[in-house]
Write a protein that holds these residues in place. Structure first.
Motif, PDB file in Angstrom:
ATOM      1  N   GLU A  19       0.702  -1.348   0.022  1.00  0.00           N
ATOM      2  CA  GLU A  19      -0.049   0.094  -0.044  1.00  0.00           C
ATOM      3  C   GLU A  19       0.801   1.242   0.089  1.00  0.00           C
ATOM      4  OE1 GLU A  19      -2.737  -0.109   3.274  1.00  0.00           O
ATOM      5  OE2 GLU A  19      -3.609  -1.916   2.528  1.00  0.00           O
ATOM      6  N   ILE A  22       2.667   1.539  -3.909  1.00  0.00           N
ATOM      7  CA  ILE A  22       1.811   1.740  -5.043  1.00  0.00           C
ATOM      8  C   ILE A  22       0.893   2.813  -5.071  1.00  0.00           C
ATOM      9  CG2 ILE A  22      -0.222   0.377  -4.499  1.00  0.00           C
ATOM     10  CD1 ILE A  22       0.371  -1.458  -6.788  1.00  0.00           C
ATOM     11  N   SER A  24      -2.295   5.040  -6.315  1.00  0.00           N
ATOM     12  CA  SER A  24      -3.863   4.713  -6.608  1.00  0.00           C
ATOM     13  C   SER A  24      -4.658   6.258  -6.317  1.00  0.00           C
ATOM     14  CB  SER A  24      -4.248   3.858  -5.516  1.00  0.00           C
ATOM     15  OG  SER A  24      -5.553   3.745  -5.340  1.00  0.00           O
ATOM     16  N   SER A  26      -7.809   5.785  -5.279  1.00  0.00           N
ATOM     17  CA  SER A  26      -8.626   5.576  -4.642  1.00  0.00           C
ATOM     18  C   SER A  26      -8.795   6.589  -3.277  1.00  0.00           C
ATOM     19  CB  SER A  26      -8.540   4.312  -3.986  1.00  0.00           C
ATOM     20  OG  SER A  26      -9.336   3.957  -3.136  1.00  0.00           O
ATOM     21  N   ARG A  29      -7.037   5.116  -0.091  1.00  0.00           N
ATOM     22  CA  ARG A  29      -5.748   4.894  -0.206  1.00  0.00           C
ATOM     23  C   ARG A  29      -5.180   5.360   1.439  1.00  0.00           C
ATOM     24  NH1 ARG A  29      -1.400   8.406  -3.492  1.00  0.00           N
ATOM     25  NH2 ARG A  29       0.588   7.328  -3.104  1.00  0.00           N
ATOM     26  N   ARG A 113      -3.467  -9.798 -12.050  1.00  0.00           N
ATOM     27  CA  ARG A 113      -3.669  -8.097 -12.010  1.00  0.00           C
ATOM     28  C   ARG A 113      -4.796  -7.652 -12.192  1.00  0.00           C
ATOM     29  NH1 ARG A 113      -1.596  -3.780 -14.935  1.00  0.00           N
ATOM     30  NH2 ARG A 113      -0.943  -5.000 -16.675  1.00  0.00           N
ATOM     31  N   ASN A 116      -7.893  -2.585 -13.369  1.00  0.00           N
ATOM     32  CA  ASN A 116      -8.783  -1.406 -12.968  1.00  0.00           C
ATOM     33  C   ASN A 116      -8.121  -0.758 -11.760  1.00  0.00           C
ATOM     34  OD1 ASN A 116     -10.610  -1.497 -14.928  1.00  0.00           O
ATOM     35  ND2 ASN A 116     -11.718  -3.225 -13.813  1.00  0.00           N
ATOM     36  N   PHE A 117      -7.492  -1.774 -10.733  1.00  0.00           N
ATOM     37  CA  PHE A 117      -6.912  -1.031  -9.673  1.00  0.00           C
ATOM     38  C   PHE A 117      -5.517  -0.836  -9.667  1.00  0.00           C
ATOM     39  CE2 PHE A 117      -5.103  -1.519  -5.416  1.00  0.00           C
ATOM     40  CZ  PHE A 117      -5.648  -0.513  -4.742  1.00  0.00           C
ATOM     41  N   PHE A 118      -4.744  -1.836 -10.383  1.00  0.00           N
ATOM     42  CA  PHE A 118      -3.145  -1.869 -10.497  1.00  0.00           C
ATOM     43  C   PHE A 118      -2.831  -1.101 -11.854  1.00  0.00           C
ATOM     44  CE2 PHE A 118      -3.870  -5.102  -7.303  1.00  0.00           C
ATOM     45  CZ  PHE A 118      -2.836  -4.564  -6.153  1.00  0.00           C
ATOM     46  N   LYS A 119      -2.598   0.210 -11.897  1.00  0.00           N
ATOM     47  CA  LYS A 119      -2.398   0.421 -13.264  1.00  0.00           C
ATOM     48  C   LYS A 119      -1.102   0.382 -13.780  1.00  0.00           C
ATOM     49  CE  LYS A 119      -6.235   2.664 -13.378  1.00  0.00           C
ATOM     50  NZ  LYS A 119      -7.457   2.148 -14.297  1.00  0.00           N
ATOM     51  N   ASP A 120       0.114   0.053 -12.808  1.00  0.00           N
ATOM     52  CA  ASP A 120       1.321  -0.242 -13.136  1.00  0.00           C
ATOM     53  C   ASP A 120       1.455  -1.631 -13.769  1.00  0.00           C
ATOM     54  OD1 ASP A 120       2.514   2.392 -12.615  1.00  0.00           O
ATOM     55  OD2 ASP A 120       2.167   1.962 -10.443  1.00  0.00           O
TER      56      ASP A 120
END
Length: 226
Positions: A19, A22, A24, A26, A29, A113, A116-120
């Motif tokens: 957390e 990364i 985000s 959100s 976060r 993966r 939608n959440f993990f863009k990397d």
């Protein structure tokens, strides 16, 4: 020693590091950061880390914006930003050996993966920490493979880059905890620190580490003159 409890405690550490490393958008976060740090401190494996935990706990109660701002300065700034993929840390460019290795390990599991959440990419440091957290709960052999083949190869350079960055304050305390935790993980997996380095050409035929060293010396000399 209860090995199951130890494994779950290690999983929690990885989840928290995930957390913290990364990006985000959100609104949630780091919402659980304070609670997570409290549990991590309760499962302390190195007494020398108490001060670092206390500093982080004090700021994670009501000052989460300090973590967000420092993350931006360290990892998203246009100048002197710290790379956040194992590919770049290991070889000096993206989408290299580390990314292929993580994808191959993922294919052996049921985890995928969530784009939608993990863009990397999958070799993003935060994503790999999340993977370690899940693997320790479900597939410990894959956890060892990911740690040995990817994380252990260049995580020490990542930690050093944070510790040497002028903007690092709270993340410097995080780096202290991460560094000690990585050593603990090496003992759990029966591994030693990686001593092999890959020459990463970035400018004027200098390796990345040599380029950073010369830049740091140049800045120090300028500071002394001023």
């Amino acid at each position: 020693m209860d090995l199951d409890k130890l494994r779950l405690a290690r999983s929690l550490y990885y989840q928290c590091f995930g957390e913290l490393f990364i990006f985000s958008f959100s609104k949630q976060r780091l919402a659980s950061l304070n609670d997570c740090l409290k549990v991590m401190k309760e499962n302390l494996f190195d007494e020398s880390l108490i001060d670092s935990f206390d500093i982080l706990l004090e700021n994670s109660k009501t000052k989460l914006n300090l973590f967000f701002n420092e993350y931006d300065n360290l990892f998203l700034s246009f100048k002197n930003s710290i790379p956040t993929t194992f590919s770049y840390l290991e070889e000096g460019f993206e989408n290299s050996r580390a990314l292929i290795c993580v994808r191959e390990i993922l294919m052996k599991s049921k985890i995928r993966r969530n784009e939608n959440f993990f863009k990397d990419s999958e070799d993003n440091i935060g994503f790999c920490f999340f993977l370690m957290s899940e693997f320790l709960k479900q597939e410990e052999l894959l956890a060892k493979e990911l740690f040995e083949k990817v994380i252990n190869q260049s995580i020490d350079e990542f930690i050093i880059l944070i510790l040497e960055h002028q903007e690092a304050k709270l993340y410097k305390e995080i780096a202290y905890i991460l560094g000690a935790f990585i050593e603990f993980e090496r003992s759990c997996f029966g591994l030693s620190k990686n001593t092999k380095t890959i020459s990463k050409k970035v400018q004027n035929d200098l390796s990345r580490s040599e380029f950073l060293r010369r830049e740091a010396n140049k800045k120090r000399r300028v500071g002394e003159k001023s």
